[in-house]
Design a protein around this motif. Sequence first.
Motif, PDB file in Angstrom:
ATOM      1  N   SER A  20     -26.708  49.436  22.534  1.00 50.51           N
ATOM      2  CA  SER A  20     -27.834  49.705  21.647  1.00 50.51           C
ATOM      3  C   SER A  20     -29.116  49.282  22.335  1.00 50.51           C
ATOM      4  O   SER A  20     -29.110  48.769  23.456  1.00 50.51           O
ATOM      5  CB  SER A  20     -27.645  48.960  20.326  1.00 50.51           C
ATOM      6  OG  SER A  20     -28.650  49.306  19.402  1.00 50.51           O
ATOM      7  N   LYS A  24     -33.958  47.855  18.385  1.00 56.44           N
ATOM      8  CA  LYS A  24     -33.174  48.388  17.265  1.00 56.44           C
ATOM      9  C   LYS A  24     -32.239  47.313  16.711  1.00 56.44           C
ATOM     10  O   LYS A  24     -32.094  47.176  15.494  1.00 56.44           O
ATOM     11  CB  LYS A  24     -32.366  49.602  17.731  1.00 56.44           C
ATOM     12  CG  LYS A  24     -31.513  50.247  16.629  1.00 56.44           C
ATOM     13  CD  LYS A  24     -30.876  51.530  17.120  1.00 56.44           C
ATOM     14  CE  LYS A  24     -29.869  52.063  16.100  1.00 56.44           C
ATOM     15  NZ  LYS A  24     -30.472  52.295  14.777  1.00 56.44           N
ATOM     16  N   ARG A  27     -34.289  44.857  14.694  1.00 53.48           N
ATOM     17  CA  ARG A  27     -34.718  45.427  13.416  1.00 53.48           C
ATOM     18  C   ARG A  27     -33.541  45.608  12.456  1.00 53.48           C
ATOM     19  O   ARG A  27     -33.587  45.184  11.297  1.00 53.48           O
ATOM     20  CB  ARG A  27     -35.422  46.756  13.676  1.00 53.48           C
ATOM     21  CG  ARG A  27     -36.031  47.417  12.451  1.00 53.48           C
ATOM     22  CD  ARG A  27     -36.871  48.621  12.848  1.00 53.48           C
ATOM     23  NE  ARG A  27     -36.117  49.586  13.655  1.00 53.48           N
ATOM     24  CZ  ARG A  27     -36.294  49.778  14.965  1.00 53.48           C
ATOM     25  NH1 ARG A  27     -37.192  49.052  15.614  1.00 53.48           N
ATOM     26  NH2 ARG A  27     -35.575  50.678  15.623  1.00 53.48           N
ATOM     27  N   ASP A  28     -32.474  46.254  12.950  1.00 51.17           N
ATOM     28  CA  ASP A  28     -31.372  46.621  12.058  1.00 51.17           C
ATOM     29  C   ASP A  28     -30.475  45.440  11.695  1.00 51.17           C
ATOM     30  O   ASP A  28     -29.985  45.351  10.568  1.00 51.17           O
ATOM     31  CB  ASP A  28     -30.512  47.715  12.708  1.00 51.17           C
ATOM     32  CG  ASP A  28     -31.272  49.024  12.876  1.00 51.17           C
ATOM     33  OD1 ASP A  28     -32.374  49.148  12.300  1.00 51.17           O
ATOM     34  OD2 ASP A  28     -30.770  49.917  13.581  1.00 51.17           O
ATOM     35  N   GLY A  31     -33.446  42.057  10.992  1.00 50.07           N
ATOM     36  CA  GLY A  31     -34.471  42.373  10.005  1.00 50.07           C
ATOM     37  C   GLY A  31     -35.889  42.047  10.410  1.00 50.07           C
ATOM     38  O   GLY A  31     -36.752  41.890   9.560  1.00 50.07           O
ATOM     39  N   GLU A  33     -39.353  42.987  12.993  1.00 53.10           N
ATOM     40  CA  GLU A  33     -39.980  44.133  13.640  1.00 53.10           C
ATOM     41  C   GLU A  33     -40.352  43.887  15.087  1.00 53.10           C
ATOM     42  O   GLU A  33     -40.449  44.817  15.877  1.00 53.10           O
ATOM     43  CB  GLU A  33     -41.246  44.542  12.862  1.00 53.10           C
ATOM     44  CG  GLU A  33     -40.948  45.187  11.521  1.00 53.10           C
ATOM     45  CD  GLU A  33     -40.140  46.472  11.665  1.00 53.10           C
ATOM     46  OE1 GLU A  33     -40.445  47.271  12.578  1.00 53.10           O
ATOM     47  OE2 GLU A  33     -39.193  46.659  10.887  1.00 53.10           O
ATOM     48  N   ALA A 594     -35.865  46.951   2.525  1.00 53.73           N
ATOM     49  CA  ALA A 594     -35.539  46.958   3.956  1.00 53.73           C
ATOM     50  C   ALA A 594     -36.752  46.625   4.822  1.00 53.73           C
ATOM     51  O   ALA A 594     -36.597  46.227   5.980  1.00 53.73           O
ATOM     52  CB  ALA A 594     -34.963  48.311   4.360  1.00 53.73           C
ATOM     53  N   GLY A 600     -31.991  42.416   7.224  1.00 55.81           N
ATOM     54  CA  GLY A 600     -31.325  43.381   8.092  1.00 55.81           C
ATOM     55  C   GLY A 600     -30.404  44.285   7.298  1.00 55.81           C
ATOM     56  O   GLY A 600     -30.252  44.140   6.078  1.00 55.81           O
ATOM     57  N   ALA A 601     -29.760  45.215   7.988  1.00 53.08           N
ATOM     58  CA  ALA A 601     -28.936  46.222   7.322  1.00 53.08           C
ATOM     59  C   ALA A 601     -27.782  45.598   6.539  1.00 53.08           C
ATOM     60  O   ALA A 601     -27.511  45.975   5.392  1.00 53.08           O
ATOM     61  CB  ALA A 601     -28.406  47.212   8.354  1.00 53.08           C
TER      62      ALA A 601
END
Length: 621
Positions: A20, A24, A27-28, A31, A33, A594, A600-601
């Motif tokens: 990955s 990303k 972020r994912d 959580g 930026e 979100a 996070g996801a």
Amino acid sequence: MQYHTPFEQLSDQRPSPLRSDPEKVLRDVFGYEAFRPLQGDIIAEVVAGRDALVLMPTGGGKSLCYQVPALVRPGTAIVISPLIALMQDQVAALEELGVKAAFLNSTMDFEQARATEQALLTGELDLLYCAPERLTQPRTLDLLHKATLSLFAIDEAHCVSQWGHDFRSDYLQLGLLAEEFPDVPRIALTATADERTRTEIAERLSLNEARHFVSGFDRPNIQYRITAKTNANKQLLDFIKAEHEGDCGIVYCLSRNKVEATARLLTDQGFTALPYHAGLSPEDRAHHQDRFLREDGIIIVATIAFGMGIDKPDVRFVAHLDLPKSLEAYYQETGRAGRDGKPSTAWMVYGLQDVIKLRQMLEASQGNDHFKRVERQKLDAMLGLCEVTKCRRQVLLSYFGDQLEEPCGNCDTCLTPPETWDGTVAVQKALSCVYRTGQRYGVTYLIDVLRGSDNERLRQSGHHAISTFGIGTDLSANDWKSVFRQLVANGFLRADPEGFGSLQLTEQCRPLLKGEQAIRLRKDPVLKKVRYRAASSRRSAALDSISDQTGWEALRACRKSLAEQQGVPPYVIFHDATLLEMLERKPSSLEAMADVQGVGAAKLEKYGAAFLEALKETQSS
């Protein structure tokens, strides 16, 4: 601020396809930026397959520097951690994020360990935490050779330093990783290391080619305060009651007996205080640490055995009732306060007996001359911080090679600048008294001589007839204690290495005794609680400014309930900063939730609906 540039050239350097993109993953999964300063550069270095040595203050985000590469590079990351409680805490936090993490340690039975090893071999784990003593066993090394490894992360790397305060002999064996796994990148991380210790870490871990990343050591949210010890118990109680009633904190003591006595004192005064030291059973230590992590307002009273890797973000104060042996130890221990960035206090009382005791322990140790010389330098630096008249933060940071251009304005010497006085005559009297009494007496007796006390011991010794008898009546007993403390701290007097508590002259005092050198002494300030109470009120400024207290309490209650269900500390669900942003944004959908920092996801899926419901209920009530 975005930190994307470190990753732009990774495609040409990758040893194998990456799973990955670092941003990303940040972020994912986590959580957030953007990376903090240096994090992006460190992660790029490790993702590219190169070694790194990282120095970053407690709360600066060290863990992400290996956790993100672990989720980017193919294979399993092996994290070497010195404490079982620390690895269990980190694994629990990662599992909450949806990361496949596990540990191998002595708390596991045969079947659990076997299942974890199988998960490693089949590539089911993103991160595996392991103690250094287990890692270097032939069986474990053989297991690792059969697995696909993404990186090695050596946490708390200062434990490799034989001159350090947290030395672990098992860390000395970790240099073999370079020989056994030459193609696997290694990252060593610590919050505390001066230049000498950094060099030692690089040499012992075979990281001589590694790039060094040194973040600033400053923790501007921590207010440093050191005051003369008069009545330590009363001083501690006054400090906590005036400034940190109901707050979570750590109190450090040098001995187990003092830990127990201080914990009882605080408990009797209505605080929830728990002891922690090596004399307790492993079950009691684990139970007390667990309560500290999960409950609000707990005070842990501990020896230095407590605290390494503690991830609790809302520790509002760290208090020392005894002098640490070095600035490294002091910085490491005080750094456990205010990991969330909110104002916190590092408070210490220090007296002459602390200096004498540590110097005696040092001289009586079994170390060789080189060891003792290094330890003397470290203790001298610690004493220098205690007696300094300029900004304490500037002195502390300078020790670690970090410069602060202007005084910080958030330490006691900035807030209440100490006065100095011409102590030349007083010092001559003190040194002469030590000499005239044969360099065989402790400070209490010497003060009695100087102040002309009429007691049987003086009459029997004949010291009521010497020239220094009664020549110090112009100073109080506490003033004389301050004089002797500063003389010992600055090396003009030394404690008897045989341990009898007597003070002896050093060669360094000769110019003072002969009147060839003047000296200015620090006047112990009379502290005004009001001044510090006002300063410390900033600790809760962010929470006091919340207009929607009902909403805030609802979010905290929701977090506590979920934490109890999951069996983890509340901050593992979400930090206060994330709850505050929820309260400010008031998201009404999972999509909006979100966008909140720290969501996070995996946590969005697990907890998003519950927090949306909590917000909805407060808005409709």
